[in-house]
Design a protein around this motif. Structure first.
Motif, PDB file in Angstrom:
ATOM      1  N   ILE A  22       0.843  -1.206   0.000  1.00 62.40           N
ATOM      2  CA  ILE A  22       0.000   0.000   0.000  1.00 62.40           C
ATOM      3  C   ILE A  22       0.873   1.250   0.000  1.00 62.40           C
ATOM      4  O   ILE A  22       0.583   2.220  -0.705  1.00 62.40           O
ATOM      5  CB  ILE A  22      -0.982  -0.021   1.203  1.00 62.40           C
ATOM      6  CG1 ILE A  22      -2.016  -1.143   0.998  1.00 62.40           C
ATOM      7  CG2 ILE A  22      -1.682   1.319   1.360  1.00 62.40           C
ATOM      8  CD1 ILE A  22      -2.996  -1.324   2.128  1.00 62.40           C
ATOM      9  N   MET A  23       1.975   1.215   0.760  1.00 62.00           N
ATOM     10  CA  MET A  23       2.895   2.352   0.742  1.00 62.00           C
ATOM     11  C   MET A  23       3.475   2.536  -0.660  1.00 62.00           C
ATOM     12  O   MET A  23       3.615   3.664  -1.126  1.00 62.00           O
ATOM     13  CB  MET A  23       4.003   2.128   1.784  1.00 62.00           C
ATOM     14  CG  MET A  23       4.955   3.293   1.980  1.00 62.00           C
ATOM     15  SD  MET A  23       4.173   4.933   2.248  1.00 62.00           S
ATOM     16  CE  MET A  23       4.583   5.259   3.959  1.00 62.00           C
ATOM     17  N   ILE A  25       2.013   1.853  -3.429  1.00 64.35           N
ATOM     18  CA  ILE A  25       0.957   2.463  -4.249  1.00 64.35           C
ATOM     19  C   ILE A  25       0.838   3.956  -3.911  1.00 64.35           C
ATOM     20  O   ILE A  25       0.742   4.798  -4.807  1.00 64.35           O
ATOM     21  CB  ILE A  25      -0.398   1.733  -4.039  1.00 64.35           C
ATOM     22  CG1 ILE A  25      -0.292   0.272  -4.543  1.00 64.35           C
ATOM     23  CG2 ILE A  25      -1.534   2.463  -4.769  1.00 64.35           C
ATOM     24  CD1 ILE A  25      -1.510  -0.598  -4.236  1.00 64.35           C
ATOM     25  N   ALA A  26       0.909   4.276  -2.612  1.00 67.44           N
ATOM     26  CA  ALA A  26       0.835   5.687  -2.189  1.00 67.44           C
ATOM     27  C   ALA A  26       1.969   6.491  -2.824  1.00 67.44           C
ATOM     28  O   ALA A  26       1.774   7.616  -3.291  1.00 67.44           O
ATOM     29  CB  ALA A  26       0.894   5.788  -0.667  1.00 67.44           C
ATOM     30  N   LYS A  27       3.165   5.900  -2.862  1.00 65.36           N
ATOM     31  CA  LYS A  27       4.349   6.587  -3.413  1.00 65.36           C
ATOM     32  C   LYS A  27       4.364   6.588  -4.936  1.00 65.36           C
ATOM     33  O   LYS A  27       5.301   7.100  -5.540  1.00 65.36           O
ATOM     34  CB  LYS A  27       5.626   5.888  -2.914  1.00 65.36           C
ATOM     35  CG  LYS A  27       5.932   6.094  -1.447  1.00 65.36           C
ATOM     36  CD  LYS A  27       7.210   5.326  -1.091  1.00 65.36           C
ATOM     37  CE  LYS A  27       7.592   5.573   0.368  1.00 65.36           C
ATOM     38  NZ  LYS A  27       8.736   4.712   0.765  1.00 65.36           N
ATOM     39  N   GLU A 123       7.691  11.123   3.578  1.00 66.85           N
ATOM     40  CA  GLU A 123       8.204   9.866   3.010  1.00 66.85           C
ATOM     41  C   GLU A 123       7.428   9.522   1.728  1.00 66.85           C
ATOM     42  O   GLU A 123       8.026   9.116   0.732  1.00 66.85           O
ATOM     43  CB  GLU A 123       8.052   8.730   4.024  1.00 66.85           C
ATOM     44  CG  GLU A 123       8.677   7.426   3.520  1.00 66.85           C
ATOM     45  CD  GLU A 123       8.255   6.192   4.317  1.00 66.85           C
ATOM     46  OE1 GLU A 123       7.796   6.328   5.448  1.00 66.85           O
ATOM     47  OE2 GLU A 123       8.404   5.073   3.755  1.00 66.85           O
ATOM     48  N   ILE A 124       6.112   9.689   1.781  1.00 66.01           N
ATOM     49  CA  ILE A 124       5.276   9.393   0.604  1.00 66.01           C
ATOM     50  C   ILE A 124       5.671  10.303  -0.553  1.00 66.01           C
ATOM     51  O   ILE A 124       5.863   9.864  -1.679  1.00 66.01           O
ATOM     52  CB  ILE A 124       3.777   9.556   0.936  1.00 66.01           C
ATOM     53  CG1 ILE A 124       3.325   8.483   1.943  1.00 66.01           C
ATOM     54  CG2 ILE A 124       2.918   9.499  -0.337  1.00 66.01           C
ATOM     55  CD1 ILE A 124       1.899   8.630   2.442  1.00 66.01           C
TER      56      ILE A 124
ATOM     57  N   ARG B  97       2.163   4.952  10.097  1.00 68.20           N
ATOM     58  CA  ARG B  97       2.612   4.895   8.698  1.00 68.20           C
ATOM     59  C   ARG B  97       1.613   4.184   7.780  1.00 68.20           C
ATOM     60  O   ARG B  97       1.188   4.761   6.778  1.00 68.20           O
ATOM     61  CB  ARG B  97       3.990   4.234   8.671  1.00 68.20           C
ATOM     62  CG  ARG B  97       4.757   4.359   7.387  1.00 68.20           C
ATOM     63  CD  ARG B  97       6.170   3.809   7.606  1.00 68.20           C
ATOM     64  NE  ARG B  97       6.875   3.656   6.342  1.00 68.20           N
ATOM     65  CZ  ARG B  97       6.858   2.545   5.609  1.00 68.20           C
ATOM     66  NH1 ARG B  97       6.166   1.500   6.010  1.00 68.20           N
ATOM     67  NH2 ARG B  97       7.510   2.497   4.462  1.00 68.20           N
ATOM     68  N   PRO B  98       1.195   2.918   8.120  1.00 70.54           N
ATOM     69  CA  PRO B  98       0.242   2.259   7.214  1.00 70.54           C
ATOM     70  C   PRO B  98      -1.120   2.942   7.160  1.00 70.54           C
ATOM     71  O   PRO B  98      -1.768   2.932   6.116  1.00 70.54           O
ATOM     72  CB  PRO B  98       0.124   0.841   7.780  1.00 70.54           C
ATOM     73  CG  PRO B  98       0.695   0.894   9.159  1.00 70.54           C
ATOM     74  CD  PRO B  98       1.653   2.030   9.193  1.00 70.54           C
ATOM     75  N   ALA B 101      -0.619   5.914   4.839  1.00 73.85           N
ATOM     76  CA  ALA B 101      -0.433   5.451   3.457  1.00 73.85           C
ATOM     77  C   ALA B 101      -1.769   4.999   2.863  1.00 73.85           C
ATOM     78  O   ALA B 101      -2.130   5.388   1.749  1.00 73.85           O
ATOM     79  CB  ALA B 101       0.592   4.317   3.402  1.00 73.85           C
ATOM     80  N   GLU B 102      -2.529   4.190   3.623  1.00 75.83           N
ATOM     81  CA  GLU B 102      -3.794   3.680   3.075  1.00 75.83           C
ATOM     82  C   GLU B 102      -4.798   4.809   2.871  1.00 75.83           C
ATOM     83  O   GLU B 102      -5.464   4.881   1.831  1.00 75.83           O
ATOM     84  CB  GLU B 102      -4.396   2.588   3.971  1.00 75.83           C
ATOM     85  CG  GLU B 102      -5.728   2.099   3.399  1.00 75.83           C
ATOM     86  CD  GLU B 102      -6.262   0.821   4.024  1.00 75.83           C
ATOM     87  OE1 GLU B 102      -5.558   0.179   4.818  1.00 75.83           O
ATOM     88  OE2 GLU B 102      -7.419   0.470   3.695  1.00 75.83           O
ATOM     89  N   PHE B 104      -4.190   7.893   2.377  1.00 73.21           N
ATOM     90  CA  PHE B 104      -3.690   8.712   1.263  1.00 73.21           C
ATOM     91  C   PHE B 104      -4.093   8.067  -0.077  1.00 73.21           C
ATOM     92  O   PHE B 104      -4.613   8.740  -0.969  1.00 73.21           O
ATOM     93  CB  PHE B 104      -2.171   8.839   1.382  1.00 73.21           C
ATOM     94  CG  PHE B 104      -1.548   9.737   0.351  1.00 73.21           C
ATOM     95  CD1 PHE B 104      -1.463  11.108   0.562  1.00 73.21           C
ATOM     96  CD2 PHE B 104      -1.024   9.216  -0.831  1.00 73.21           C
ATOM     97  CE1 PHE B 104      -0.882  11.944  -0.385  1.00 73.21           C
ATOM     98  CE2 PHE B 104      -0.440  10.041  -1.781  1.00 73.21           C
ATOM     99  CZ  PHE B 104      -0.370  11.408  -1.556  1.00 73.21           C
ATOM    100  N   CYS B 105      -3.877   6.751  -0.193  1.00 71.79           N
ATOM    101  CA  CYS B 105      -4.302   6.016  -1.400  1.00 71.79           C
ATOM    102  C   CYS B 105      -5.791   6.203  -1.660  1.00 71.79           C
ATOM    103  O   CYS B 105      -6.235   6.289  -2.796  1.00 71.79           O
ATOM    104  CB  CYS B 105      -4.048   4.516  -1.242  1.00 71.79           C
ATOM    105  SG  CYS B 105      -2.354   4.017  -1.447  1.00 71.79           S
TER     106      CYS B 105
END
Lengths: 131, 131
Positions: A22-23, A25-27, A123-124, B97-98, B101-102, B104-105
């Protein structure tokens, strides 16, 4: 994409693997339609059990992040990532609530909490090579 | 203190119970030195297993939130809650973090994410009857 797992963490490996994908994909290091390694290849590469990779892939499929084709293999959902709805926002609040409560007890104020969140957003952003 | 558990959640009951106690401390509804119900009493009150309550209490003891006396029973650490150190901040970042990230996605931007965090800070503030 570089996958980083912490074998000493309390977080199960399949969850860490899900989080890393998932990270990715975010990046935007993993783009819609992009192929991921097969279960066997990824398990071999990072030295973990086939079932662990399979569990992560299956859950990401259920959540709408990945598609698993019999022939084309595992791909990032070409229609993009699933969107936040009310149910997801409730879940997110339920997940953040204990972290905020505990950090608040431990003397981390709002500003400091936000600083920590910002490091993840950085980070993203830095990981996004397309930006 | 009112303890709210979701028996349909994926989050284990002992973890939810831990979270509720920490939230009670954050809201100052549970004060340093305050006595908590015995394992047996709490298990009976909320209709869960003795072992579930015991697991939550033991972990909170290990983390420094509670003391368990043979005679005085279970009390909120009278010396206050454990403070954030570098190790805790790392752990907190790894937990956030996760989620970041999720979300954000899923199209939740920073501002929306912060709004969700704010609702939790509001809950803590409103729960604090001493403020």
């Amino acid at each position: 994409m570089y996958i980083q797992l912490d074998f000493e963490s309390d977080i199960p490996i399949y969850e860490q693997l899900k989080d890393e994908i998932i990270m990715g994909i975010a990046k935007k290091q993993l783009l819609p339609g992009e192929r991921l390694p097969s279960v066997r290849a990824l398990a071999g590469d990072i030295g973990i059990n086939l079932h662990t990779v399979n569990k992560a892939y299956q859950q990401l499929k259920q959540e709408g992040f990945l598609l698993i084709h019999r022939q084309r293999g595992v791909v990032v959902n070409p229609e993009g990532t699933p969107k936040a709805d009310e149910k997801y926002e409730k879940k997110l609040t339920a997940l953040l609530r204990p972290q905020i409560a505990e950090s608040f007890c431990r003397g981390i104020n709002k500003e400091k909490f936000w600083e920590i969140c910002e490091t993840v957003y950085e980070e993203i952003k830095e990981g996004d090579i397309n930006e």
